[in-house]
Design a protein around this motif. Structure first.
Motif, PDB file in Angstrom:
ATOM      1  N   UNK A  11      67.060  74.891  53.619  1.00  0.00           N
ATOM      2  CA  UNK A  11      67.247  75.653  52.423  1.00  0.00           C
ATOM      3  C   UNK A  11      66.752  75.134  51.266  1.00  0.00           C
ATOM      4  N   UNK A  12      66.531  73.888  50.843  1.00  0.00           N
ATOM      5  CA  UNK A  12      65.760  73.401  49.633  1.00  0.00           C
ATOM      6  C   UNK A  12      65.615  71.845  50.262  1.00  0.00           C
ATOM      7  N   UNK A  13      64.777  71.084  49.346  1.00  0.00           N
ATOM      8  CA  UNK A  13      64.384  69.663  49.716  1.00  0.00           C
ATOM      9  C   UNK A  13      65.032  68.671  48.883  1.00  0.00           C
ATOM     10  N   UNK A  14      66.415  69.170  48.604  1.00  0.00           N
ATOM     11  CA  UNK A  14      67.171  68.123  47.871  1.00  0.00           C
ATOM     12  C   UNK A  14      67.365  66.917  48.535  1.00  0.00           C
ATOM     13  N   UNK A  15      67.503  65.745  47.692  1.00  0.00           N
ATOM     14  CA  UNK A  15      68.021  64.372  48.297  1.00  0.00           C
ATOM     15  C   UNK A  15      69.317  64.440  48.843  1.00  0.00           C
ATOM     16  N   UNK A  44      64.893  74.983  44.225  1.00  0.00           N
ATOM     17  CA  UNK A  44      65.272  73.605  44.243  1.00  0.00           C
ATOM     18  C   UNK A  44      66.188  73.200  43.333  1.00  0.00           C
ATOM     19  N   UNK A  45      67.265  72.114  43.512  1.00  0.00           N
ATOM     20  CA  UNK A  45      68.041  71.406  42.885  1.00  0.00           C
ATOM     21  C   UNK A  45      67.587  70.415  42.043  1.00  0.00           C
ATOM     22  N   UNK A  50      60.721  67.648  46.454  1.00  0.00           N
ATOM     23  CA  UNK A  50      59.483  68.505  46.546  1.00  0.00           C
ATOM     24  C   UNK A  50      58.559  67.602  46.342  1.00  0.00           C
ATOM     25  N   UNK A  51      58.295  66.882  45.250  1.00  0.00           N
ATOM     26  CA  UNK A  51      56.999  66.120  44.621  1.00  0.00           C
ATOM     27  C   UNK A  51      56.769  65.086  45.894  1.00  0.00           C
ATOM     28  N   UNK A  52      57.703  64.390  46.642  1.00  0.00           N
ATOM     29  CA  UNK A  52      57.505  63.467  47.625  1.00  0.00           C
ATOM     30  C   UNK A  52      56.843  64.242  48.967  1.00  0.00           C
TER      31      UNK A  52
END
Length: 371
Positions: A11-15, A44-45, A50-52
């Protein structure tokens, strides 16, 4: 030899747990053998990684970077993108991507990591009626994957017991290094973090929500009469504000923090009262530090403790009973922490590192194509 192209769907790249598992797989993947793409489905939340992920030599495609798409539109865009990049295997890490993946052309092999056995969690999140529908959908689509993978051995055992399915299990892994115990460093961290020097701290890490039972932990620690025992409760959630009002002075609730590893090193014991877990990253992270464990009576927790047979490294608690939690606290503080630390860290190195997990996934990808 051509590289195997793996395309991750999420879904997203949330932690959060599933994304962190995916990150650890990619972190140790052999890029000489694998090409990697990621497709995300929603914006993204704030806690995005994402940057990682962008630091890896991979391709990231955001289908809805700013605004959510309707399910039909999302599937259309997803299908077009998957056909365009033409991967060998699709690997889903959440329910949304699982459902959509199973409608994509069958020429793409389908892998799905089951991060928790579908049941109580879905009922808690969605209510009993809607939760049961979600459970049925999860089972329906999981059955249609070429390679469903359980995140713990207990997940595979639950599928075998209740569904009669044989599910490959690859235990989750953490990328935290082994901490070589240092009392001076521990005391320095306690001072930095505002912890008291003479208190033995348990640590809870998780969302302040019903299935994690933080209220029962607060009730138990409020009842402890000793001034030398406390608990650090890391995380946020709908129950945080109310519990923060009733906690005593030895219950520390910092909220969300990026210093989890430092808090672990400053702690003495790990505690979880969860109703449901797959194989929580927080347990594995606590193992890198070697913390003795008090764990709720659920399969994944039993699995971890059962892997160390010769040394008492912790106890199972009745996580609905504050008095039993207090009783087990009194027992665990009498154990030899040095012996326990060595046993737990050795198990972590043998079974629960991110590198071991990633290598197992890579072998599974290769075997799937051979089939």
């Amino acid at each position: 030899m051509n590289k195997i192209h793996i395309c991750y769907l999420v879904s997203s790249l949330c932690n959060e747990g599933p994304v962190n598992v995916m990150y650890n797989i990619i972190q140790y993947i052999d890029f000489s053998k694998f090409e990697v793409s990621i497709i995300t489905l929603i914006p993204e939340k704030k806690n995005s990684r994402l940057q990682e992920f962008k630091q890896f030599p991979i391709h990231i495609y955001q289908l809805a970077p700013n605004t959510k798409l309707s399910p039909i539109k999302l599937f259309q865009v997803l299908k077009q993108k998957v056909i365009e990049i033409n991967p060998d295997e699709l690997h889903s890490h959440c329910a949304r991507s699982l459902y959509l993946m199973c409608f994509l052309p069958k020429k793409f092999k389908r892998v799905y990591t089951i991060h928790i056995y579908p049941g109580l969690q879905q009922q808690i999140m969605y209510g009993k009626l809607k939760g049961n529908i979600v459970i049925a959908l999860n089972n329906f689509f999981t059955k249609r994957c070429d390679l469903p993978i359980g995140c713990a051995e207990s997940v595979g055992e639950l599928y075998k017991q209740y569904k009669g399915w044989n599910i490959l299990s690859i235990p989750n892994g953490s990328s935290l290094p082994i901490w070589q115990y240092n009392e001076q460093e521990k005391q320095t961290l306690k001072k930095e973090l505002g912890l008291k020097e003479n208190i033995k701290y348990f640590i809870f890490i998780g969302r302040f929500s019903k299935e994690k039972n933080p209220d029962i932990l607060v009730e138990a620690f409020n009842k402890i009469t000793s001034n030398n025992i406390g608990i650090i409760m890391l995380g946020q959630g709908p129950m945080w504000d109310e519990l923060n009002k009733i906690k005593n002075r030895n219950i520390i609730m910092p909220g969300f923090t990026t210093r989890v590893y430092d808090y672990l090193k400053a702690s003495d014991y790990y505690i979880s009262a969860s109703d449901v877990e797959g194989l929580a990253n927080t347990i594995l992270e606590s193992m890198s530090v070697g913390l003795p464990m008090l764990l709720s009576d659920i399969p994944s927790h039993q699995e971890v403790l059962a892997n160390i047979r010769d040394t008492q490294t912790g106890y199972i608690i009745n996580h609905k009973n504050p008095q039993d939690i207090i009783h087990k606290i009194e027992k665990i503080i009498n154990l030899d922490s040095n012996t326990i630390r060595n046993c737990i860290q050795n198990l972590y190195l043998q079974k629960y590192t991110a590198q071991i997990m990633s290598e197992s996934y890579q072998q599974a990808y290769i075997q799937l194509l051979k089939q």
